[in-house]
Scaffold this motif. Structure first.
Motif, PDB file in Angstrom:
ATOM      1  N   PHE A  47      32.638 -20.530  17.828  1.00  0.00           N
ATOM      2  CA  PHE A  47      33.466 -21.904  17.272  1.00  0.00           C
ATOM      3  C   PHE A  47      35.397 -21.414  17.023  1.00  0.00           C
ATOM      4  CE2 PHE A  47      28.571 -22.173  15.906  1.00  0.00           C
ATOM      5  CZ  PHE A  47      28.290 -23.055  17.226  1.00  0.00           C
ATOM      6  N   PHE A  48      35.193 -20.898  17.932  1.00  0.00           N
ATOM      7  CA  PHE A  48      37.083 -20.323  16.860  1.00  0.00           C
ATOM      8  C   PHE A  48      37.586 -21.345  17.420  1.00  0.00           C
ATOM      9  CE2 PHE A  48      37.282 -19.915  22.121  1.00  0.00           C
ATOM     10  CZ  PHE A  48      38.203 -21.127  22.499  1.00  0.00           C
ATOM     11  N   SER A  49      37.224 -22.533  17.797  1.00  0.00           N
ATOM     12  CA  SER A  49      38.491 -23.361  17.858  1.00  0.00           C
ATOM     13  C   SER A  49      38.771 -24.458  16.251  1.00  0.00           C
ATOM     14  CB  SER A  49      38.531 -24.639  18.925  1.00  0.00           C
ATOM     15  OG  SER A  49      37.663 -24.731  18.709  1.00  0.00           O
ATOM     16  N   GLY A  50      37.333 -24.341  15.817  1.00  0.00           N
ATOM     17  CA  GLY A  50      36.919 -24.771  14.545  1.00  0.00           C
ATOM     18  C   GLY A  50      37.496 -23.463  13.525  1.00  0.00           C
ATOM     19  N   VAL A  51      37.326 -22.960  13.228  1.00  0.00           N
ATOM     20  CA  VAL A  51      36.516 -21.672  12.764  1.00  0.00           C
ATOM     21  C   VAL A  51      37.845 -20.947  12.597  1.00  0.00           C
ATOM     22  CG1 VAL A  51      35.404 -19.577  13.682  1.00  0.00           C
ATOM     23  CG2 VAL A  51      34.820 -20.315  11.005  1.00  0.00           C
ATOM     24  N   LEU A  52      38.628 -20.885  13.396  1.00  0.00           N
ATOM     25  CA  LEU A  52      40.205 -20.492  12.833  1.00  0.00           C
ATOM     26  C   LEU A  52      41.278 -21.075  11.263  1.00  0.00           C
ATOM     27  CD1 LEU A  52      41.207 -18.486  15.921  1.00  0.00           C
ATOM     28  CD2 LEU A  52      40.676 -17.216  14.001  1.00  0.00           C
ATOM     29  N   ALA A  53      40.826 -22.691  12.074  1.00  0.00           N
ATOM     30  CA  ALA A  53      41.483 -23.617  11.125  1.00  0.00           C
ATOM     31  C   ALA A  53      40.934 -23.477  10.055  1.00  0.00           C
ATOM     32  CB  ALA A  53      41.479 -24.754  11.752  1.00  0.00           C
ATOM     33  N   ARG A  54      39.558 -23.739   9.624  1.00  0.00           N
ATOM     34  CA  ARG A  54      39.330 -24.389   8.366  1.00  0.00           C
ATOM     35  C   ARG A  54      37.840 -23.461   8.278  1.00  0.00           C
ATOM     36  NH1 ARG A  54      38.499 -27.487  11.964  1.00  0.00           N
ATOM     37  NH2 ARG A  54      41.312 -28.665  11.560  1.00  0.00           N
ATOM     38  N   PRO A  55      37.577 -22.845   6.864  1.00  0.00           N
ATOM     39  CA  PRO A  55      35.927 -22.225   6.369  1.00  0.00           C
ATOM     40  C   PRO A  55      34.781 -23.258   7.756  1.00  0.00           C
ATOM     41  CG  PRO A  55      36.754 -22.617   4.706  1.00  0.00           C
ATOM     42  CD  PRO A  55      37.696 -22.963   5.631  1.00  0.00           C
ATOM     43  N   ALA A  60      27.410 -28.179   9.364  1.00  0.00           N
ATOM     44  CA  ALA A  60      28.085 -28.334  10.668  1.00  0.00           C
ATOM     45  C   ALA A  60      27.667 -27.478  11.564  1.00  0.00           C
ATOM     46  CB  ALA A  60      29.804 -28.291  10.418  1.00  0.00           C
ATOM     47  N   LEU A  61      27.728 -26.113  10.936  1.00  0.00           N
ATOM     48  CA  LEU A  61      27.061 -24.661  11.228  1.00  0.00           C
ATOM     49  C   LEU A  61      25.868 -25.253  11.862  1.00  0.00           C
ATOM     50  CD1 LEU A  61      27.729 -22.522  12.730  1.00  0.00           C
ATOM     51  CD2 LEU A  61      27.579 -21.040  10.757  1.00  0.00           C
ATOM     52  N   ALA A  62      24.821 -25.476  11.121  1.00  0.00           N
ATOM     53  CA  ALA A  62      23.423 -25.954  11.310  1.00  0.00           C
ATOM     54  C   ALA A  62      23.247 -26.569  12.352  1.00  0.00           C
ATOM     55  CB  ALA A  62      22.938 -26.409  10.263  1.00  0.00           C
ATOM     56  N   ASP A  63      24.118 -27.511  13.054  1.00  0.00           N
ATOM     57  CA  ASP A  63      24.015 -28.506  13.649  1.00  0.00           C
ATOM     58  C   ASP A  63      24.748 -27.729  14.419  1.00  0.00           C
ATOM     59  OD1 ASP A  63      22.889 -30.511  12.477  1.00  0.00           O
ATOM     60  OD2 ASP A  63      24.853 -32.107  12.573  1.00  0.00           O
ATOM     61  N   GLY A  64      25.435 -26.746  14.406  1.00  0.00           N
ATOM     62  CA  GLY A  64      26.436 -26.361  15.920  1.00  0.00           C
ATOM     63  C   GLY A  64      25.419 -25.851  16.751  1.00  0.00           C
ATOM     64  N   ALA A  85      29.765 -20.060  -2.214  1.00  0.00           N
ATOM     65  CA  ALA A  85      29.231 -20.648  -2.955  1.00  0.00           C
ATOM     66  C   ALA A  85      27.965 -22.173  -2.823  1.00  0.00           C
ATOM     67  CB  ALA A  85      29.512 -20.933  -4.767  1.00  0.00           C
ATOM     68  N   GLU A  86      29.777 -22.543  -1.757  1.00  0.00           N
ATOM     69  CA  GLU A  86      28.599 -24.034  -1.515  1.00  0.00           C
ATOM     70  C   GLU A  86      27.713 -23.912  -0.228  1.00  0.00           C
ATOM     71  OE1 GLU A  86      32.026 -23.774  -2.917  1.00  0.00           O
ATOM     72  OE2 GLU A  86      30.795 -24.853  -4.650  1.00  0.00           O
ATOM     73  N   GLY A  87      28.154 -22.710   0.327  1.00  0.00           N
ATOM     74  CA  GLY A  87      27.232 -21.954   1.873  1.00  0.00           C
ATOM     75  C   GLY A  87      27.957 -22.802   3.250  1.00  0.00           C
ATOM     76  N   ALA A  88      29.782 -22.402   3.191  1.00  0.00           N
ATOM     77  CA  ALA A  88      30.591 -22.757   4.084  1.00  0.00           C
ATOM     78  C   ALA A  88      30.485 -21.259   4.033  1.00  0.00           C
ATOM     79  CB  ALA A  88      31.692 -23.361   2.958  1.00  0.00           C
ATOM     80  N   TRP A  89      30.987 -20.758   5.506  1.00  0.00           N
ATOM     81  CA  TRP A  89      31.116 -20.068   5.890  1.00  0.00           C
ATOM     82  C   TRP A  89      33.096 -19.849   6.265  1.00  0.00           C
ATOM     83  CZ3 TRP A  89      27.144 -16.492   8.379  1.00  0.00           C
ATOM     84  CH2 TRP A  89      26.159 -16.159   7.520  1.00  0.00           C
ATOM     85  N   HIS A  90      33.224 -18.202   6.226  1.00  0.00           N
ATOM     86  CA  HIS A  90      34.800 -18.316   6.215  1.00  0.00           C
ATOM     87  C   HIS A  90      34.786 -16.599   6.982  1.00  0.00           C
ATOM     88  CE1 HIS A  90      35.328 -20.008   2.064  1.00  0.00           C
ATOM     89  NE2 HIS A  90      34.870 -20.223   2.878  1.00  0.00           N
ATOM     90  N   LEU A  91      35.711 -16.520   8.357  1.00  0.00           N
ATOM     91  CA  LEU A  91      36.241 -15.153   8.140  1.00  0.00           C
ATOM     92  C   LEU A  91      36.856 -14.664   8.079  1.00  0.00           C
ATOM     93  CD1 LEU A  91      37.030 -17.203  11.377  1.00  0.00           C
ATOM     94  CD2 LEU A  91      35.226 -16.195  11.487  1.00  0.00           C
ATOM     95  N   THR A  92      36.828 -13.153   7.646  1.00  0.00           N
ATOM     96  CA  THR A  92      36.813 -12.005   7.560  1.00  0.00           C
ATOM     97  C   THR A  92      37.620 -11.813   7.998  1.00  0.00           C
ATOM     98  OG1 THR A  92      35.170 -10.448   8.445  1.00  0.00           O
ATOM     99  CG2 THR A  92      34.346 -11.425   6.130  1.00  0.00           C
TER     100      THR A  92
END
Length: 240
Positions: A47-55, A60-64, A85-92
């Motif tokens: 999912f690099f095309s999206g997760v590099l732009a935003r959490p 969305a991740l569950a659907d993907g 805390a909202e369950g969104a995934w952030h890259l380190t």
């Protein structure tokens, strides 16, 4: 476009072949880069095309990951991502390094594939135009895309992005418009991910595929008939 089969259904195999072909061609170099950093290919690679732009939001991740076990414990254990805390995934920092490499490696592999073509075929010369057409579809698709598509678009595009990188990145995001449409169609029919995988060919599956087409088709309405055929022909001409 007046066709007996929807344009969205006709173009999907060309999109998948070009994008997946580039991804597979890049796999060995990505695995080597990841191994040197003690990591496995994970969601950031897909999912690099999206997760590099935003959490990436949890829904969305569950659907993907609907057709997988959804286990992301390795990404957390290897320090690739964190969850807020909202369950969104952030890259380190490590996750961003890996995802940026996945994007570059996919583009490099695509460029190698597309440059090794006979002179009578368009090859790299058609890529800037295809990237522009796909970019317009992505913008128009914002009105009809589901959770995964909205997480993946607009895609992350570095300032120095080549036309090849733009095209593979945009195709990676565009695939999620139809994926969202398909999930919405089988859910509306009362099925689960396991149910749609097990569903045989027949009237019920045909109805779900037709509903998928109906939901996916509007993204392409921004293009003229000539542009739609141009996009389909251009992608079909690229090796995958």
């Amino acid at each position: 476009m007046e066709t007996t089969v929807s344009y969205a259904r006709m173009i999907r195999p060309a999109i998948d072949r070009v994008y997946v072909g580039a991804r597979w061609a890049a796999r060995a170099r990505m695995e080597k880069f990841y191994a040197e950093r003690g990591a496995d290919l994970g969601f950031e690679n897909s999912f690099f095309s999206g997760v590099l732009a935003r959490p990436m939001p949890a829904d969305a991740l569950a659907d993907g990951l609907a057709y997988t076990d959804g286990d992301l414990s390795r990404e957390l254990a290897q320090g690739v991502a964190t969850v807020d805390a909202e369950g969104a995934w952030h890259l380190t920092e490590l996750g961003r390094e890996l995802a940026r490499y996945a994007q570059r490696a996919t583009a490099e592999a695509a460029g190698e594939l597309w440059s090794a073509m006979p002179g009578m075929l368009p090859g790299l010369g058609v890529v800037p135009r295809l990237a522009d057409l796909v970019g317009r579809v992505l913008v128009h698709g914002q009105a009809t895309g589901g959770p995964a598509f909205r997480a993946m678009s607009p895609p992350y595009e570095p300032d120095d992005a080549s036309p090849v990188l733009l095209l593979v990145t945009r195709l990676g995001s565009l695939r999620h418009h139809r994926a969202d449409a398909h999930r919405a169609a089988w859910r509306a029919a009362g099925l689960t991910a396991d149910g749609i995988r097990a569903l045989p060919d027949g009237p019920e599956r045909a109805a779900i595929e037709a509903e998928t087409d109906r939901r996916d088709e509007p993204a392409y309405a921004v293009l003229s008939d000539a542009e739609r055929w141009e996009l389909l022909a251009g992608l079909a001409a690229l090796p995958g």
